[in-house]
Design a protein around this motif. Structure first.
Motif, PDB file in Angstrom:
ATOM      1  N   TRP A 335      37.036  39.307  55.490  1.00 20.99           N
ATOM      2  CA  TRP A 335      36.858  40.114  54.283  1.00 20.99           C
ATOM      3  C   TRP A 335      35.499  39.880  53.626  1.00 20.99           C
ATOM      4  CZ3 TRP A 335      39.163  39.090  48.880  1.00 20.99           C
ATOM      5  CH2 TRP A 335      39.184  40.273  48.133  1.00 20.99           C
ATOM      6  N   ARG A 339      32.142  42.135  53.109  1.00 18.70           N
ATOM      7  CA  ARG A 339      31.572  42.447  51.800  1.00 18.70           C
ATOM      8  C   ARG A 339      30.061  42.235  51.805  1.00 18.70           C
ATOM      9  NH1 ARG A 339      34.932  40.415  46.547  1.00 18.70           N
ATOM     10  NH2 ARG A 339      36.434  42.123  46.459  1.00 18.70           N
ATOM     11  N   TRP A 353      32.873  48.429  44.343  1.00 21.10           N
ATOM     12  CA  TRP A 353      33.693  47.850  45.397  1.00 21.10           C
ATOM     13  C   TRP A 353      35.116  48.373  45.300  1.00 21.10           C
ATOM     14  CZ3 TRP A 353      33.075  45.754  49.897  1.00 21.10           C
ATOM     15  CH2 TRP A 353      34.218  45.296  50.562  1.00 21.10           C
ATOM     16  N   ASP A 355      38.957  48.511  47.780  1.00 19.29           N
ATOM     17  CA  ASP A 355      39.668  48.196  49.022  1.00 19.29           C
ATOM     18  C   ASP A 355      39.922  49.490  49.779  1.00 19.29           C
ATOM     19  OD1 ASP A 355      39.634  45.563  48.392  1.00 19.29           O
ATOM     20  OD2 ASP A 355      41.748  45.410  47.853  1.00 19.29           O
ATOM     21  N   ASN A 435      40.116  43.573  41.749  1.00 24.63           N
ATOM     22  CA  ASN A 435      39.319  43.846  42.934  1.00 24.63           C
ATOM     23  C   ASN A 435      38.908  45.322  43.024  1.00 24.63           C
ATOM     24  OD1 ASN A 435      38.088  42.972  45.328  1.00 24.63           O
ATOM     25  ND2 ASN A 435      39.796  43.731  46.553  1.00 24.63           N
ATOM     26  N   ARG A 456      41.397  35.898  51.958  1.00 28.86           N
ATOM     27  CA  ARG A 456      41.475  35.931  50.496  1.00 28.86           C
ATOM     28  C   ARG A 456      40.341  35.081  49.933  1.00 28.86           C
ATOM     29  NH1 ARG A 456      44.052  31.200  48.634  1.00 28.86           N
ATOM     30  NH2 ARG A 456      45.009  29.964  50.289  1.00 28.86           N
ATOM     31  N   HIS A 458      39.245  36.086  46.203  1.00 35.28           N
ATOM     32  CA  HIS A 458      38.815  36.857  45.046  1.00 35.28           C
ATOM     33  C   HIS A 458      38.347  35.946  43.915  1.00 35.28           C
ATOM     34  CE1 HIS A 458      38.534  40.487  42.681  1.00 35.28           C
ATOM     35  NE2 HIS A 458      39.244  39.932  41.716  1.00 35.28           N
TER      36      HIS A 458
END
Length: 529
Positions: A335, A339, A353, A355, A435, A456, A458
């Motif tokens: 992830w 990014r 941003w 998902d 997010n 993960r 965040h």
């Protein structure tokens, strides 16, 4: 049927405890809204008193020393080519000739609307300077109560350059001989002009002594004291000792390059077109159906906005469409690696941003996010994500770090926010948000994403940005989350593969997250709710 007394008593106690728990977990009531509009203030809050002390001795004559005064900054610069001279063949290999390029002429002479470009450039630069301003950069001068007068902050010099030291003075009530000394460690002192009746010792050295029987003449001479940085360092400070007859004071001169502006040429006024200011970035893995839904919803409301996709599928599928750029990665890089790739390809002022399973609706007002970023000091503003249940989450949290000892610091994460934002209803300042956020591209690139965090991470991003990112959240900018409610036997093969990958948690994953907080961020513990 009557409820027994003991049962009712238990229910009452349980209800009271539940209410108490809810009250204690509730965020404290917000204070009054705070104005976050970037603003400038006077160049010095003591400018009046400083000018007064200068004028008090300006009648004392002086003589310039060109070898020092010519090195002082004049707030003007020119790019001048070397004068033509006789040159031997191939002499440029030994003595390279200085070349000059006029960017203004090269860029504007072929532009259809040069005046508009110059206005936008000036506007962007003004915004850049307002956002970078800090009261800690102001020139402050301590009045002569000791009896030394000197600058307490706001003195800066570029590496290996020369400045006049502002605000130096001596205010003694008695004495026929007055003397002060200045001592530095990363530079030398000189004078840009001399004053009759003043003795100078240590010119061009790290320590200089200025003496005179006339206090007026000495103070006039102190106005021409120049400091030259002699040790290159892109960011440090020299601590200068200023002394006179048993009195000692210290002040710092910051040494460093000025921040070079990074301005974005949208080609038009910031409020004219969101698509020229914002690029949407996302990362996809095993969910091309969800990605197609996201793109379709975006195009319904923003037909021309750019979309950047980072794709780490083992068997990638091309995603077409105008304004869509798809960048392929090695399979299963994760992830945060995705990014970093997606954000690195953004060329607009802001990046949004999302998902790959989000859906734009009529409430996904990117104009609101652009407006608050343009008009405030915020670097990043989150929105709200509405789940299939109808509940919208903003994930607003505050983060604080409590200094510890040799074992490390303490990280404290709490639900809630710091304060409301004046002029923007439904918007607050926090440290971590949901997010779904829009941010200044250069600030997100500056913080970056830890590429080791595959599934993960965040909270880890906002912890890394603490002290660098000024974060806000607006609950009235909402994006929908595609439904995750699906019967197991109706899921496709790719959906089952995604679930097994996304929601698996191995021992190595847990060790990595513990390492990030313990070693990289030097925390010994964390409290959160």
């Amino acid at each position: 049927m009557r409820v027994p007394y003991k049962t009712r008593l238990v229910l009452m106690v349980a209800s009271a405890l539940l209410l108490l728990a809810l009250c204690t977990r509730r965020s404290p009531p917000p204070g009054p809204p705070v104005d976050l509009t970037p603003r400038t203030v006077e160049e010095s809050v003591q400018l009046g008193s400083l000018l007064q002390s200068i004028r008090a001795v300006e009648h004392v004559p002086y003589r310039l020393r060109k070898e020092v005064s010519c090195r002082l900054a004049t707030n003007r610069c020119e790019c001048l080519a070397e004068q033509d001279s006789f040159r031997l063949p191939l002499s440029n290999l030994v003595f390279p000739r200085l070349t000059v390029k006029d960017f203004r002429l090269a860029f504007l002479e072929s532009h259809p609307d040069p005046e508009s470009v110059e206005r936008l450039r000036a506007q962007e630069h003004s915004s850049f300077r307002r956002r970078g301003f800090s009261p800690a950069d102001l020139l402050l001068v301590a009045q002569a109560n000791s009896p030394l007068q000197f600058p307490t902050q706001g003195v800066e010099v570029r590496p290996l350059k020369t400045i006049l030291v502002p605000g130096l003075g001596l205010q003694e009530k008695t004495g026929s001989n007055h003397s002060v000394s200045l001592t530095a460690s990363l530079g030398t002192f000189d004078v840009a002009a001399t004053v009759d009746g003043v003795s100078l010792e240590g010119l061009g050295q790290k320590s200089i002594t200025v003496s005179s029987s006339s206090q007026e003449a000495l103070n006039r001479q102190l106005q021409f004291v120049a400091y030259t940085n002699t040790q290159f360092h892109p960011r440090t400070a020299d601590t200068v000792q200023f002394s006179s007859r048993g009195h000692r004071s210290f002040f710092t001169i910051k040494v460093g390059h000025h921040a070079v502006p990074r301005l974005y040429n949208s080609g038009l006024h910031p409020e004219a077109n969101v698509s020229a200011l914002v690029t949407i970035a996302t990362k996809t893995f095993l969910r091309y159906d969800r990605l197609a839904g996201l793109i379709a919803s975006v195009r319904r409301f923003y037909p021309h906005i750019g979309i950047v996709i980072a794709d780490d599928n083992e068997h990638p599928q091309p995603v077409g469409g105008a304004g869509v750029e798809q960048f392929f990665m090695p399979p299963r890089k994760g992830w945060f690696a995705g990014r970093n790739l997606a954000v690195s390809q953004v060329t607009t002022k802001y990046v949004l941003w999302v998902d790959d399973d989000f859906l734009f609706t009529a409430k996904t007002k990117l104009e609101k996010m652009v407006d608050i970023l343009e008009r405030t000091s915020l670097d990043l503003v989150g929105g709200a994500v509405r789940e299939v249940t109808g509940y919208a989450t903003t994930f607003r949290h505050t983060i604080s770090v409590e200094e510890g000892g040799l074992e490390g610091d303490c990280l404290h994460v709490r639900r809630g926010y710091h304060h409301l934002i004046d002029g923007f209803p439904n918007c607050v300042v926090a440290d971590a948000v949901v997010n779904f956020f829009m941010a200044r591209t250069d600030k997100v690139q500056q913080v970056g994403f830890d590429p080791r965090l595959a599934r993960r991470g965040h909270l880890e991003f906002f912890v890394d940005g603490l002290g660098s990112l000024h974060v806000g959240s607006c609950s009235d900018v909402v994006v929908d989350h595609a439904s995750k409610i699906q019967l197991p036997w109706t899921k496709s093969k790719s959906q089952r593969a995604y679930d097994s990958f996304r929601y698996s948690s191995s021992e190595s994953d847990r060790d990595l997250h513990n390492e990030v907080f313990y070693f990289k961020n030097r925390f010994k513990c964390m409290t959160r709710h």
